[in-house]
Design an enzyme around this catalytic site. Structure first.
Site, mmCIF file in Angstrom:
data_model
loop_
_atom_site.group_PDB
_atom_site.id
_atom_site.type_symbol
_atom_site.label_atom_id
_atom_site.label_comp_id
_atom_site.label_asym_id
_atom_site.label_seq_id
_atom_site.Cartn_x
_atom_site.Cartn_y
_atom_site.Cartn_z
ATOM 1 N N HIS A 180 0.835 -1.206 0.000
ATOM 2 C CA HIS A 180 0.000 0.000 0.000
ATOM 3 C C HIS A 180 0.871 1.258 0.000
ATOM 4 O O HIS A 180 0.687 2.157 -0.834
ATOM 5 C CB HIS A 180 -0.911 -0.008 1.229
ATOM 6 C CG HIS A 180 -1.827 1.169 1.326
ATOM 7 N ND1 HIS A 180 -3.116 1.133 0.869
ATOM 8 C CD2 HIS A 180 -1.633 2.437 1.807
ATOM 9 C CE1 HIS A 180 -3.686 2.305 1.068
ATOM 10 N NE2 HIS A 180 -2.805 3.121 1.642
ATOM 11 N N GLU A 181 1.814 1.301 0.923
ATOM 12 C CA GLU A 181 2.670 2.474 1.022
ATOM 13 C C GLU A 181 3.639 2.568 -0.162
ATOM 14 O O GLU A 181 3.999 3.667 -0.592
ATOM 15 C CB GLU A 181 3.450 2.451 2.341
ATOM 16 C CG GLU A 181 2.575 2.462 3.581
ATOM 17 C CD GLU A 181 1.633 3.657 3.626
ATOM 18 O OE1 GLU A 181 1.988 4.729 3.088
ATOM 19 O OE2 GLU A 181 0.531 3.516 4.201
ATOM 20 N N HIS A 183 1.939 4.474 -2.879
ATOM 21 C CA HIS A 183 2.067 5.923 -2.658
ATOM 22 C C HIS A 183 3.470 6.403 -3.046
ATOM 23 O O HIS A 183 3.620 7.413 -3.755
ATOM 24 C CB HIS A 183 1.836 6.253 -1.171
ATOM 25 C CG HIS A 183 0.421 6.110 -0.716
ATOM 26 N ND1 HIS A 183 -0.636 6.660 -1.399
ATOM 27 C CD2 HIS A 183 -0.106 5.493 0.393
ATOM 28 C CE1 HIS A 183 -1.761 6.395 -0.741
ATOM 29 N NE2 HIS A 183 -1.462 5.686 0.335
#
Length: 373
Positions: free
Chosen positions: A25-26, A29
């Site tokens: 997820h990170e 980003h």
């Protein structure tokens, strides 16, 4: 009946689920932010005091925190790890998040949930290409006497065409369409002797016990198909089939959340980190394949939940970006800060509720009541 996994095994399984999902997820980003020219100061897996880490040549501090229940990317210009709204005066340095164009900020925020969806699609693609897809036709070979289906007029041999407008392509589509809708009146189209008939069926709430002794409540029609057919899926068709499977699951997640919001489902049905940890240990004890599939399901849930338009979540940031795009100017910092506080309070309240539910599911309150009594 299987024995419950040990607590250390369950904790390790939970970390093995949450760690990679947070990382991906990170990473979504981070990679899109980097592509957009936004510099990252910190990339952390886990919260709290740093256990170990390193700083790369771009100045990003990669670290692992002692509390493995989340993670974050702190971009240049962020006020803190949670990206708390703060005043921007137009003097933000090049490469900071606040200085980036609106579309770049939006893509960077969206990339986190999309990374979770992509991970689930990749996992399902490999499974489908390797093992095939269930192709059992949506035919009711067995209709249980007195069941919801029997009461509505379903007969053995009927082929389910659609449920509430949703096409039934294989037998597993039937329980997926009704499991979360007990007590709801559904319009069902079946094919019998070459002609279609429209029936009205209300799935009944049924309680079942799984191999670990967990009580599972779900809606059921009372139809069965004893044959299991696996259809091979070509490698080039597997990604498309995986997207279709992920869409069906994501749609079901959305419907369940909608039921919660509109009072059609009790908040007692919500599970939190403790419930996920318990399920992680159970699935891991069944073997690597069930565990990896469980990771894919949690990844879909994580991606969907993060897109909800709540402050503090990615969806909340995207909502403010959408408003900014329409108004041609950002939402006032005071409004953002109040929304942030509301979001924090809402998420804190939700965590208390799901933790209470988790502990109730473990029988803690019943045991305490017994001690007091």
């Amino acid at each position: 009946m299987f024995d419950a996994p040990s607590i250390p095994f369950t904790v390790l399984a939970f970390i093995a689920v949450l760690g990679p999902l947070v990382f991906f997820h990170e990473l979504g980003h981070y990679l899109v932010g980097r592509w957009c020219g936004i510099r990252a100061d910190v990339f952390s897996v886990g919260f709290g005091k740093e256990i170990f880490g390193w700083t790369d040549k771009r100045g990003t501090r990669w670290k692992v925190g002692w509390l493995p229940l989340g993670g974050y990317v702190q971009f240049a210009g962020d006020s803190d790890a949670m990206s708390t709204p703060h005043e921007l005066d137009g003097s933000e340095p090049q490469g900071s998040f606040g200085a980036a164009a609106l579309w770049k900020r939006s893509l960077t925020v969206l990339a986190g949930p999309m990374a979770n969806f992509l991970l689930a699609i990749v996992i399902l693609t490999v499974f489908l290409a390797t093992y095939g897809r269930i192709g059992t036709p949506p035919v009711a070979e067995v209709v249980q006497p007195g069941s919801a289906a029997a009461t509505a007029g379903v007969e053995p041999g009927d082929r389910f065409v659609s449920i509430d407008g949703r096409s039934m392509d294989s037998f597993p589509d039937i329980p997926m369409a009704v499991a979360h809708r007990p007590g709801q009146t559904l319009t069902v189209v079946v094919e019998r002797n070459g002609s279609e008939r429209t029936l009205t069926i209300t799935p009944r709430l049924v309680e079942e016990t799984d191999q670990f002794g967990n009580v599972i409540k779900r809606g059921m029609l009372g139809v069965g198909n004893q044959s299991i057919e696996l259809m091979p899926v070509a490698w080039y068709a597997a990604p498309i089939a995986a997207v279709e499977e992920c869409w069906a699951i994501t749609r079901q997640i959305g419907e369940v959340i909608g039921q919660l919001l509109f009072g059609q489902r009790s908040i007692k049905d919500l599970g939190g980190p403790l419930a996920i940890a318990k399920a992680s240990g159970e699935q891991a004890s069944l073997g690597m394949l069930p565990f990896i599939m469980f990771v894919a399901m949690v990844s879909l849930n994580l991606g969907f939940v993060n897109l909800l338009p709540l402050p503090m979540l990615d969806g909340g940031h995207l909502l403010f970006n959408a408003i900014e795009a329409v108004r041609r100017r950002p939402v006032s910092i005071a409004t953002q800060q109040w929304a942030f506080r509301f979001g924090f309070a809402a998420l804190a309240t939700l965590m208390l509720i799901v933790t209470f539910n988790d502990l109730s599911g473990f029988g803690l309150w019943q045991k305490l009541a017994g001690l007091i009594g």
